[in-house]
Design a protein around this motif. Structure first.
Motif, PDB file in Angstrom:
ATOM      1  N   ARG A 525       8.054  -1.444   1.038  1.00 53.36           N
ATOM      2  CA  ARG A 525       7.457  -2.482   0.184  1.00 53.36           C
ATOM      3  C   ARG A 525       6.190  -3.046   0.820  1.00 53.36           C
ATOM      4  O   ARG A 525       5.183  -3.288   0.130  1.00 53.36           O
ATOM      5  CB  ARG A 525       8.469  -3.607  -0.060  1.00 53.36           C
ATOM      6  CG  ARG A 525       9.517  -3.298  -1.110  1.00 53.36           C
ATOM      7  CD  ARG A 525      10.260  -4.556  -1.547  1.00 53.36           C
ATOM      8  NE  ARG A 525      11.018  -5.144  -0.450  1.00 53.36           N
ATOM      9  CZ  ARG A 525      12.273  -4.804  -0.142  1.00 53.36           C
ATOM     10  NH1 ARG A 525      12.893  -3.876  -0.855  1.00 53.36           N
ATOM     11  NH2 ARG A 525      12.890  -5.395   0.862  1.00 53.36           N
ATOM     12  N   HIS A 528       3.372  -0.578   0.259  1.00 50.21           N
ATOM     13  CA  HIS A 528       2.819  -0.636  -1.091  1.00 50.21           C
ATOM     14  C   HIS A 528       1.994  -1.899  -1.295  1.00 50.21           C
ATOM     15  O   HIS A 528       0.936  -1.869  -1.929  1.00 50.21           O
ATOM     16  CB  HIS A 528       3.955  -0.564  -2.113  1.00 50.21           C
ATOM     17  CG  HIS A 528       4.631   0.771  -2.137  1.00 50.21           C
ATOM     18  ND1 HIS A 528       5.920   0.957  -2.585  1.00 50.21           N
ATOM     19  CD2 HIS A 528       4.204   1.995  -1.742  1.00 50.21           C
ATOM     20  CE1 HIS A 528       6.242   2.236  -2.489  1.00 50.21           C
ATOM     21  NE2 HIS A 528       5.225   2.886  -1.971  1.00 50.21           N
ATOM     22  N   ARG A 533      -0.049   4.655   0.765  1.00 51.54           N
ATOM     23  CA  ARG A 533       0.780   5.619   0.048  1.00 51.54           C
ATOM     24  C   ARG A 533       1.674   6.333   1.055  1.00 51.54           C
ATOM     25  O   ARG A 533       1.238   6.663   2.162  1.00 51.54           O
ATOM     26  CB  ARG A 533      -0.108   6.620  -0.690  1.00 51.54           C
ATOM     27  CG  ARG A 533       0.636   7.492  -1.687  1.00 51.54           C
ATOM     28  CD  ARG A 533      -0.330   8.187  -2.616  1.00 51.54           C
ATOM     29  NE  ARG A 533      -1.031   7.237  -3.468  1.00 51.54           N
ATOM     30  CZ  ARG A 533      -1.964   7.572  -4.342  1.00 51.54           C
ATOM     31  NH1 ARG A 533      -2.330   8.840  -4.470  1.00 51.54           N
ATOM     32  NH2 ARG A 533      -2.552   6.661  -5.086  1.00 51.54           N
ATOM     33  N   VAL A 556       6.043   5.007  -5.917  1.00 51.70           N
ATOM     34  CA  VAL A 556       5.355   3.998  -6.722  1.00 51.70           C
ATOM     35  C   VAL A 556       3.908   4.428  -6.897  1.00 51.70           C
ATOM     36  O   VAL A 556       3.211   4.660  -5.915  1.00 51.70           O
ATOM     37  CB  VAL A 556       5.422   2.612  -6.040  1.00 51.70           C
ATOM     38  CG1 VAL A 556       4.624   1.579  -6.808  1.00 51.70           C
ATOM     39  CG2 VAL A 556       6.865   2.160  -5.887  1.00 51.70           C
ATOM     40  N   PRO A 557       3.384   4.565  -8.132  1.00 47.96           N
ATOM     41  CA  PRO A 557       4.040   4.254  -9.401  1.00 47.96           C
ATOM     42  C   PRO A 557       4.993   5.337  -9.878  1.00 47.96           C
ATOM     43  O   PRO A 557       5.807   5.096 -10.746  1.00 47.96           O
ATOM     44  CB  PRO A 557       2.862   4.121 -10.364  1.00 47.96           C
ATOM     45  CG  PRO A 557       1.825   5.040  -9.808  1.00 47.96           C
ATOM     46  CD  PRO A 557       1.969   4.969  -8.323  1.00 47.96           C
ATOM     47  N   ARG A 558       4.889   6.557  -9.318  1.00 48.17           N
ATOM     48  CA  ARG A 558       5.825   7.602  -9.725  1.00 48.17           C
ATOM     49  C   ARG A 558       6.004   8.573  -8.569  1.00 48.17           C
ATOM     50  O   ARG A 558       5.210   8.607  -7.632  1.00 48.17           O
ATOM     51  CB  ARG A 558       5.344   8.338 -10.989  1.00 48.17           C
ATOM     52  CG  ARG A 558       3.993   9.008 -10.865  1.00 48.17           C
ATOM     53  CD  ARG A 558       3.425   9.351 -12.232  1.00 48.17           C
ATOM     54  NE  ARG A 558       2.122   9.987 -12.125  1.00 48.17           N
ATOM     55  CZ  ARG A 558       1.931  11.304 -12.136  1.00 48.17           C
ATOM     56  NH1 ARG A 558       2.972  12.109 -12.248  1.00 48.17           N
ATOM     57  NH2 ARG A 558       0.719  11.813 -12.048  1.00 48.17           N
ATOM     58  N   ASP A 580      -1.983   9.833  -8.498  1.00 45.83           N
ATOM     59  CA  ASP A 580      -1.499   8.486  -8.161  1.00 45.83           C
ATOM     60  C   ASP A 580      -0.044   8.477  -7.728  1.00 45.83           C
ATOM     61  O   ASP A 580       0.532   7.415  -7.503  1.00 45.83           O
ATOM     62  CB  ASP A 580      -1.678   7.554  -9.359  1.00 45.83           C
ATOM     63  CG  ASP A 580      -0.857   8.013 -10.569  1.00 45.83           C
ATOM     64  OD1 ASP A 580      -0.311   9.138 -10.540  1.00 45.83           O
ATOM     65  OD2 ASP A 580      -0.768   7.239 -11.542  1.00 45.83           O
ATOM     66  N   ALA A 581       0.580   9.668  -7.602  1.00 46.23           N
ATOM     67  CA  ALA A 581       2.005   9.729  -7.282  1.00 46.23           C
ATOM     68  C   ALA A 581       2.223   9.793  -5.772  1.00 46.23           C
ATOM     69  O   ALA A 581       1.370  10.241  -5.019  1.00 46.23           O
ATOM     70  CB  ALA A 581       2.637  10.947  -7.944  1.00 46.23           C
TER      71      ALA A 581
END
Length: 899
Positions: A525, A528, A533, A556-558, A580-581
Motif C-alpha cells: 500500500r 502504491h 509499481r 493496482v489498477p489491474r 498500467d498493470a
C-alpha cells in the motif's frame, strides 16, 4: 541461453563447433577424444588456444587514473580552490582541513570501484583448485585452470565440477543451487539429450562451479573458462561499468554551475573595481571575497555524511547498502521486481487443504489426510532431523511430513527402514519418486506437479482433477499430486525412474500454503501511495502467484499474469511493461529477470530487483538497485547486488525507498540552506563596488570565511539528519532527469530567503552607521572618528548573517509542510548546531583576540535586540510562501447541484 559455448579463436576447428547435445559418438569425434582422454601434448596445444580455465576479470583501470578521476571531480576542484583561497587569506589551518576533506573523499570513492570485481572474484571461488582428469590413458590430478575442451574428467561425491561437461558413463546427484537458486539436488545421468529443454536442465550435462552430492561418473569437457555457464554469468555481471547515480550526475552539474558563477562574478567585480578606481589590491581582495562567498566548502562532505547516515539507518532496519550513492538512487526508484517465496511470503509452507478421489476437497489445517495419502506424503520426502532435533530439508517436504499428523518421528523412522530406492526431484519432469517396502512387497510413491503425475496415472478423470487443481491454485495454494503403485510380490526396485513412474494410482491432491509476511500488505500500500509499481518475478505457478499478489494488494489498477514468462518475446515484454498493470511473471528463469531489468531500464524506469541465486547476478547487476537475500542468497548474488536484505523481507525494500527519499530531500535542504547565504554575502560587496567606495565594505573576507567554514557547517550537517517530512510516501517518484537544484529552489533560496536576509543585514549595517552620524563618503578607516562605529556596523552585519542563518535553517527543514507539522524540537542535532554557531559568533564578537583578527567589536543592546528578531522574520517570510503554495494546491470540491 548459450548455444555455441566455444571460443572464437578456434572457430574453424572441430573442437570449437562441438555441440554438447550431439549424440555421444559424434561429440567424441568432434572433440577428438576417446576412452584414453587427450594426450598431454594435445592438452598443452589446446590450452594455448583456449586459455586457462578461469573466470576472466575485466581489465582494471590503473590506480593513477582512478586517483586522478577522484581528485579532479568538479566538487573536488572547487574544494581545491577553496583551500587555495584559505591559504591566500592567511588561514593555513582551514586550508589544510579542506585538503584533508579532499583526500578522505577520494579514498572513500576508490573503495567503491571494487564492487563489480569482488562479484567476479566470488564467482571464481566456486572453481576447484584441482581436477581429476584422464590423459594418455592415465588418471591424474591437474590444476583445474589447465583443463581444456575435450578433456575426460572423473567426478564423485564431494567434488566441485571444474568445467562444463557431458557425462559419458555413470550418474551423479548434483547441487545446482549456485546456478539456479533451487536448493533440491538434481540427478544427472549418461543418457541421450532431450529436445526442447533448457541447457541447464539437460539430464546429461554438468556445469562448472556446481557440487556433486552423490554418485560417480566420467564426463567430457566441452567448455572452459569464460565460455562456461559460470563464465557467462561473470561476463554479464561486468558487461558494463556501473553508471553514475542520479545524484552523482546532478552534483557534478551543480558543481560546474557554482564554479562558473563564482569565477564569473569574481571577474565582473574585478572589472567594476577597476572602473570605479579601486586600488588593484582592494579589487583582488573583493574578488577573493566573492569567490569565498560563492564556493560551498562544506557541500561535498555534507552530502557524503548525509548518505553515510542513510546507510547506517538502513543497516539498522535490515538493509545493508554497499554504495553510498545507492541510498539516493533508492529514493528515485519507481519499479520493484520481487521474488515471491521468502520475500513476499514467510517461506514456511504448511498443509492447508487436501483432496481425495472418493472424499472430495477438505480445507482443515491441522487435520491429517487419510492414512494412505499421509503415508505416501511421508515416504516421498528426504526430510530428516538435524543435530539440534529440528527438521532439515526442503520447506515443501517439511510441510508434507508435518501435515501428516503428530507421530512424525515414528513415520520417518519407518520410512528410512523400508526405503529401497530414491529418484530425486527432477525439475524437467517435475516429479520425485521413492521405492519402499509395504507389507510383503515393494511400492512406488510419487509426488509432483499435478499435470506430470496425472500423465502417469491410469483411471483418473484428468479434466475433473485439473478443475480441483485450478480451484486450489486460485486460493493461493501450491498444489501437488500424490500417487502410488504396488510392485509384484518378489520384484526388486526398478533400476530406472521411467520404469517406476508409470501405471500409477492417484491418491489425492495436497494444497500447501506459504502465508504472506504480515507486514507486506502495508508495504505494498505504501508503494502504491508513493507511485511505485510492483511486479512479481517467480518460478512458481501463475495462479498461485496471482493469489499471493491479490492477498498482499499487488495488482493496482489491474493484474496481468504471464503464465510462461521464459517464452515471452521482447516486443510483448515492452508492451506489458509500458501498460498500467502490475505483472506476475510466472515460471520465470533468471534470464527472465535480466530481460525484465533490461526492458525497464530501456523505458527509463529506475528498477530495484531481488534475487538470491548465482545466476541472478546479471539481473542484480543490471538493475539500478540489485537486492540480494541475506539469509537465503548465495555469496555471488550478495556480491553482485547493491543492497543486501538481512531479513529477506519485501517491507525492508519499501523502508529503504522511503529512506532514500528522505536522504535526497535532506540533500536539497542543506543545498538550499547553503545557497540562501550567497545573496547576503554578495550584496555587501555589490553595494561597496557600485557606490564607488562611498559606502564602506559592510563585511570582510575573514568574516565570510568564519561564516562559511564556522557558523554554517554544523547546521548544514544537521539538516542532513532531518526526519522525513510528512507525506514523503504520498507523492510520486521524482523523474530521474530532475535536478537536485530546481528553478523553484533557486527562487526560494535567492528570491525569498536570500533577499530577505540581505535586506535585513544591510539595514542593521546602515542603522549602526547612521546612528553614529555617518554620511556617504565619510572616512571610516583606522584613526578616523567613525572607525569604531564602522567596526560595530560590520560586526552587526556579521551577527545579522548568523541569525539569518538560524531562520533559514528552520525554514529549510520543510519543503511543503509547516514547521508546526514537523515539530520544533524533532531534530535535536540542528538545535545543537544552532547553539554552537551562536556561541562561535559570540566568541568572535566579544573575545579580544578574535576581535583583533576578524575586525569585530562588542554590540550594544539595541542592535542585539534588532538582530534577535531576524530568525523569526526570515522563517516567517518563507512560512508564508509555503502557506500560499499549500493553499493553491488544494482544489475546491465541486458544489452539489441544487435540487
Amino acid at each position: 541461453m548459450r548455444h555455441h559455448p566455444h571460443p572464437e579463436p578456434a572457430a574453424g576447428s572441430a573442437v570449437a563447433t562441438a555441440d554438447p547435445r550431439d549424440p555421444l559418438p559424434r561429440l567424441r569425434e568432434e572433440l577428438r577424444t576417446g576412452e584414453r582422454g587427450l594426450s598431454e601434448r594435445e592438452a598443452a596445444r589446446r590450452l594455448a588456444v583456449y586459455g586457462p580455465n578461469q573466470v576472466r576479470r575485466r581489465e582494471r583501470r590503473s590506480l593513477t587514473r582512478l586517483v586522478s578521476a577522484q581528485l579532479l571531480h568538479p566538487l573536488a576542484l572547487l574544494l581545491w580552490g577553496a583551500g587555495l583561497l584559505a591559504f591566500v587569506a592567511g588561514m593555513p589551518v582551514l586550508g589544510w582541513a579542506i585538503l584533508a576533506v579532499i583526500l578522505v573523499n577520494a579514498v572513500f570513492a576508490l573503495l567503491q570501484e571494487h564492487q563489480a570485481e569482488r562479484a567476479v572474484e566470488a564467482l571464481a571461488a566456486y572453481l576447484p583448485e584441482q581436477a581429476h582428469v584422464v590423459r594418455d590413458g592415465t588418471a591424474r590430478a591437474v590444476e583445474a585452470t589447465g583443463l581444456v575442451p575435450g578433456d575426460l574428467i572423473a567426478l564423485e561425491e564431494g567434488d566441485k565440477v571444474p568445467a562444463d561437461a557431458r557425462l559419458t558413463d555413470g550418474a551423479l546427484e548434483l547441487d545446482l543451487s549456485m546456478l539456479t537458486g533451487e536448493s533440491a539436488p538434481v540427478d544427472r545421468v549418461a543418457a541421450p539429450a532431450e529436445q526442447g529443454v533448457a541447457l541447464l536442465h539437460e539430464p546429461n550435462l554438468v556445469f562448472s562451479g556446481t557440487t556433486c552430492t552423490g554418485g560417480q561418473a566420467r564426463a567430457i569437457v566441452f567448455a572452459t573458462g569464460g565460455h562456461t555457464e559460470l563464465g557467462r554469468i561473470a561476463a554479464l555481471s561486468q558487461r558494463a561499468p556501473r553508471g553514475e547515480s542520479p545524484l552523482e550526475a546532478q552534483v557534478k552539474r551543480v558543481a560546474w554551475l557554482i564554479a562558473a558563477v563564482a569565477v564569473g562574478m569574481g571577474m565582473v567585480f574585478l572589472l567594476i573595481g577597476a572602473l570605479v578606481g579601486l586600488p588593484l589590491t582592494d579589487a583582488l581582495m573583493f574578488a577573493i571575497g566573492l569567490l569565498v562567498a560563492n564556493v560551498p566548502e562544506g557541500l561535498l562532505p555534507t552530502i557524503t555524511l548525509a548518505l553515510a547516515v542513510g546507510v547506517r539507518v538502513l543497516a539498522r532496519q535490515g538493509a545493508v547498502v554497499k554504495r553510498l550513492s545507492a541510498v539516493e538512487t533508492l529514493g528515485s526508484t519507481n519499479v520493484i521486481c520481487t521474488d515471491k517465496t521468502g520475500t513476499l511470503t514467510q517461506n514456511r509452507m504448511r498443509l492447508q487443504a487436501y483432496w481425495t478421489p472418493g472424499g472430495g476437497a477438505v480445507t482443515a489445517p491441522g487435520e491429517p489426510p487419510p492414512a494412505d495419502l499421509t503415508r505416501a506424503m511421508t515416504e516421498c520426502t528426504t526430510v530428516s532431523y538435524d543435530e539440534a532435533g529440528d527438521l532439515r530439508g526442503d520447506p515443501t517436504e517439511i510441510a508434507l511430513v508435518t501435515g501428516g499428523g503428530p507421530d512424525l518421528p515414528a513415520r520417518l523412522a519407518a520410512r528410512d527402514d523400508g526405503r529401497r530406492a530414491v529418484f530425486r526431484f527432477d525439475a524437467r519432469l517435475r516429479l520425485m519418486s521413492t521405492v519402499a517396502r509395504r507389507g510383503d512387497h515393494l511400492a512406488v510413491y510419487v509426488k509432483g506437479a499435478p499435470e506430470a503425475v496425472l500423465g502417469r496415472c491410469s483411471g483418473a478423470d484428468r479434466q475433473a482433477v485439473m478443475g480441483v487443481v485450478d480451484d486450489l491454485a486460485r486460493r493461493g495454494l501450491r498444489v501437488l499430486a500424490v500417487a502410488d503403485r504396488d510392485l509384484p510380490s518378489g520384484a526388486g526396485p526398478p533400476g530406472r525412474r521411467e520404469d517406476a513412474e508409470t501405471g500409477l494410482r492417484l491418491l489425492g491432491l495436497v494444497g500447501l500454503y506459504d502465508p504472506p509476511r504480515p507486514e507486506v500488505a502495508d508495504a505494498v500500500r505504501r508503494c502504491h501511495g508513493a507511485g511505485l509499481r510492483v511486479h512479481i518475478v517467480t518460478g512458481d505457478n501463475g495462479a498461485t502467484a496471482a493469489a499471493v499478489a491479490a492477498e498482499v494488494g499487488i495488482g493496482v489498477p489491474r493484474l496481468r499474469v504471464v503464465a510462461e514468462a521464459e517464452k515471452i518475446h521482447d516486443h510483448e515484454l515492452d508492451e506489458l511493461l509500458t501498460g498500467d498493470a502490475e505483472i506476475v511473471f510466472a515460471r520465470s528463469s533468471p534470464e527472465t529477470k535480466l530481460k525484465v531489468a533490461d526492458a525497464l531500464r530501456a523505458h527509463g524506469r529506475i528498477v530495484a530487483m531481488t534475487g538470491d541465486g548465482a545466476n541472478d547476478a546479471p539481473a542484480l547487476h543490471q538493475a539500478h538497485i540489485g537486492v540480494a537475500m541475506g539469509r537465503s542468497g548465495t555469496d555471488v548474488a550478495r556480491e553482485a547486488s547493491t543492497m543486501v536484505l538481512t531479513d529477506d523481507n519485501f517491507a525492508t525494500i519499501v523502508t529503504a525507498v522511503e529512506s532514500g527519499r528522505r536522504v535526497y530531500d535532506n540533500v536539497r535542504k542543506f543545498i538550499l540552506y547553503i545557497f540562501a547565504h550567497a545573496v547576503p554575502e554578495i550584496v555587501p560587496f555589490l553595494v561597496f563596488a557600485l557606490s564607488g567606495g562611498l559606502v564602506p565594505l559592510p563585511l570582510t573576507v575573514l568574516q565570510i570565511l568564519a561564516i562559511d567554514l564556522g557558523t554554517e557547517t554544523l547546521p548544514a550537517l544537521a539538516l542532513g539528519r532531518e526526519p522525513a517530512e510528512p507525506g514523503i510516501m504520498n507523492r510520486p517518484p521524482r523523474p530521474s532527469s530532475q535536478g537536485v537544484i530546481s528553478r523553484d529552489m533557486l527562487i526560494r533560496a535567492w528570491g525569498y530567503l536570500g533577499l530577505v536576509s540581505a535586506v535585513l543585514v544591510m539595514s542593521v549595517f546602515f542603522y549602526v552607521l547612521w546612528r553614529a552620524g555617518w554620511r556617504p563618503g565619510d572616512p571610516t578607516g583606522a584613526g578616523a572618528p567613525l572607525h569604531h562605529a564602522y567596526l560595530t556596523a560590520t560586526t552587526a552585519t556579521f551577527a545579522g548573517l548568523v541569525t539569518c542563518q538560524i531562520g533559514t535553517a528552520m525554514a529549510a527543514r520543510t519543503d511543503h509542510a509547516s514547521l508546526r507539522q514537523v515539530g520544533l524540537a524533532t531534530n535535536p542535532l540542528l538545535l545543537a548546531g544552532i547553539a554552537f554557531e551562536v556561541l562561535f559568533a559570540a566568541a568572535l564578537i566579544y573575545l579580544p583576540s578574535f576581535q583583533r583578527l576578524f575586525g569585530t567589536a562588542a554590540l550594544p543592546a539595541d542592535v542585539l535586540a534588532i538582530i534577535a528578531a531576524f530568525p523569526v522574520i526570515v522563517w516567517a517570510a518563507d512560512e508564508f510562501r509555503r502557506y500560499r503554495r499549500r493553499a493553491r494546491a488544494v482544489t475546491p470540491a465541486p458544489s452539489a447541484p441544487s435540487p
